[in-house]
Design an enzyme around this catalytic site. Sequence first.
Site, mmCIF file in Angstrom:
data_model
loop_
_atom_site.group_PDB
_atom_site.id
_atom_site.type_symbol
_atom_site.label_atom_id
_atom_site.label_comp_id
_atom_site.label_asym_id
_atom_site.label_seq_id
_atom_site.Cartn_x
_atom_site.Cartn_y
_atom_site.Cartn_z
ATOM 1 N N SER A 77 -23.642 19.230 -13.469
ATOM 2 C CA SER A 77 -22.856 18.302 -12.654
ATOM 3 C C SER A 77 -23.100 16.839 -13.034
ATOM 4 O O SER A 77 -22.777 16.432 -14.136
ATOM 5 C CB SER A 77 -23.170 18.580 -11.180
ATOM 6 O OG SER A 77 -22.312 17.860 -10.342
ATOM 7 N N ASP B 217 -17.879 12.806 -12.721
ATOM 8 C CA ASP B 217 -19.211 13.235 -13.146
ATOM 9 C C ASP B 217 -19.048 14.244 -14.295
ATOM 10 O O ASP B 217 -17.939 14.454 -14.790
ATOM 11 C CB ASP B 217 -19.993 13.812 -11.951
ATOM 12 C CG ASP B 217 -19.390 15.093 -11.410
ATOM 13 O OD1 ASP B 217 -18.190 15.325 -11.631
ATOM 14 O OD2 ASP B 217 -20.117 15.873 -10.773
ATOM 15 N N ASP C 250 -18.994 17.444 -14.707
ATOM 16 C CA ASP C 250 -18.125 18.621 -14.599
ATOM 17 C C ASP C 250 -16.836 18.315 -13.832
ATOM 18 O O ASP C 250 -16.085 19.228 -13.477
ATOM 19 C CB ASP C 250 -18.865 19.809 -13.973
ATOM 20 C CG ASP C 250 -19.274 19.545 -12.527
ATOM 21 O OD1 ASP C 250 -19.494 18.372 -12.167
ATOM 22 O OD2 ASP C 250 -19.375 20.517 -11.757
ATOM 23 N N ASP D 109 -15.848 17.474 -10.897
ATOM 24 C CA ASP D 109 -15.446 17.861 -9.544
ATOM 25 C C ASP D 109 -15.500 16.656 -8.609
ATOM 26 O O ASP D 109 -15.108 16.744 -7.453
ATOM 27 C CB ASP D 109 -16.267 19.044 -8.994
ATOM 28 C CG ASP D 109 -17.745 18.763 -8.908
ATOM 29 O OD1 ASP D 109 -18.204 17.738 -9.465
ATOM 30 O OD2 ASP D 109 -18.462 19.570 -8.278
HETATM 31 MG MG MG Z 1 -20.197 17.829 -10.193
#
Ligand code: MG
Length: 446
Positions: A83, A229, A231, A233
């Site tokens: 993440s 960030d 990844d 999300d």
């Molecule tokens: Mg994330």
Amino acid sequence: MANRELTPAFALGVAAAAGDVWGADRVAVGRDPRTTGAMLADAAAAGLQSVGCGVDRLGVVPTPALQAYCETAGMPGVMVTASHNPPEYNGIKLVGADGVELPVDALERVEDAFVADDVAAVTWDEVGSGRRVEDANAEYVAGVLDAIDEAVRERIAAADLTVALDPGNGAGSLTSPDVLRELGCHVVTVNASPDGRFPGRDPEPVEANLESLSQLVRAADADVGVAHDGDADRAIFLDAEGGYVEGDATLAALAADALDGGDVAVSAVNVSQRLVDAAADAGARVELTPIGSTRIMARIRELEGQGEHVPIAGEGNGGIVFPAYRLARDGAYTAARFLALVAGRSVAEVVAPFDAYHNVRTNIRYADEAARDALVEAAARYAEDADAEVTTTDGFRLDYGDAWVLARPSGTEPLVRVYAEARDESRARALADEMRGALEDAVADA
Ligand code: MG
């Protein structure tokens, strides 16, 4: 750290345990671009195949793209990502066949199977097959665009926005430029090729890491800056001057747009007064959960099960959920929703009602367990006597309508953290000081 604590053997074991508990025919495996990602994803795939699961290898994808794939294909998934954490870390996230992060009880079943080493390897002729899936990112982009109302898309396109995008060399580099272009924006980018060393900046989209994006916003005369960030999300925004917009202000502005009377917004116990005020203005209410996104997802499901309408949920770190779209945090979809607000108004205007709030944070260090207990008891007594709405799901949060204070033992350090927030700085300071004073008196008396 990846390849120290999180070894390929560990990834293999966890994935095998998950595959065994799921009993699924096929499982999707995706990863963010970290240098250790391919190695760990290969190990996870091997573990899954060893218990008879076929594996759909998605390659480098945002976490919400893996979740979308899982939901559409009706298969569970394993995401290898750390993440927002620095490049040397990695992690494993498990997703159900409904595309939602595994809830706590399901995670515990996998954990138990892993710890007990109670995983049934299949015979040679039942080992799962692997296949490469090339179009998961393209499908995800199409899904995000499909989820935006035609009229809203037209409004965004008509606004002729210039968007400066910084995916931070993360997985969003492969998807967000397309989403924004397809929405009719002129897109300029920085750090927009996936690179697991994250040479451009640290993956966490906090103000200190977004100086390049701020410069790009000014240089390109952009209307808005968007950062993700590792990844993708999460989405964080900059205004047209390159100024950082607090994630709490973004969440409140999106909530003000999404909420109607009688609706519920879900957030964690450290949520900003900004969201509380946005909900109150809409005639909606805020439900608070312990900190952690799986707890938020679980609460949304619970409330929806009771017939409540939950149009928005999430936290002030840019991780926002629109349950009607999907029970997942999604950086690109959040960006699209924010652009809908920015079409016709400046970012500064959109967030102005949620701009001027003051936060006070202070810590009380304790020496031993007895002192910790005394502090927690004092917080409980203080909460009981207070003329406030009290939430005790994670520490003690006291909501006074116009302001709040929270006392919460740290999970990692010998500290009780005290937070307060109000529009008025002296009000926030007074609430924090009074809570702190009550707690310190109790320890002195103990
Ligand atoms: Mg994330």
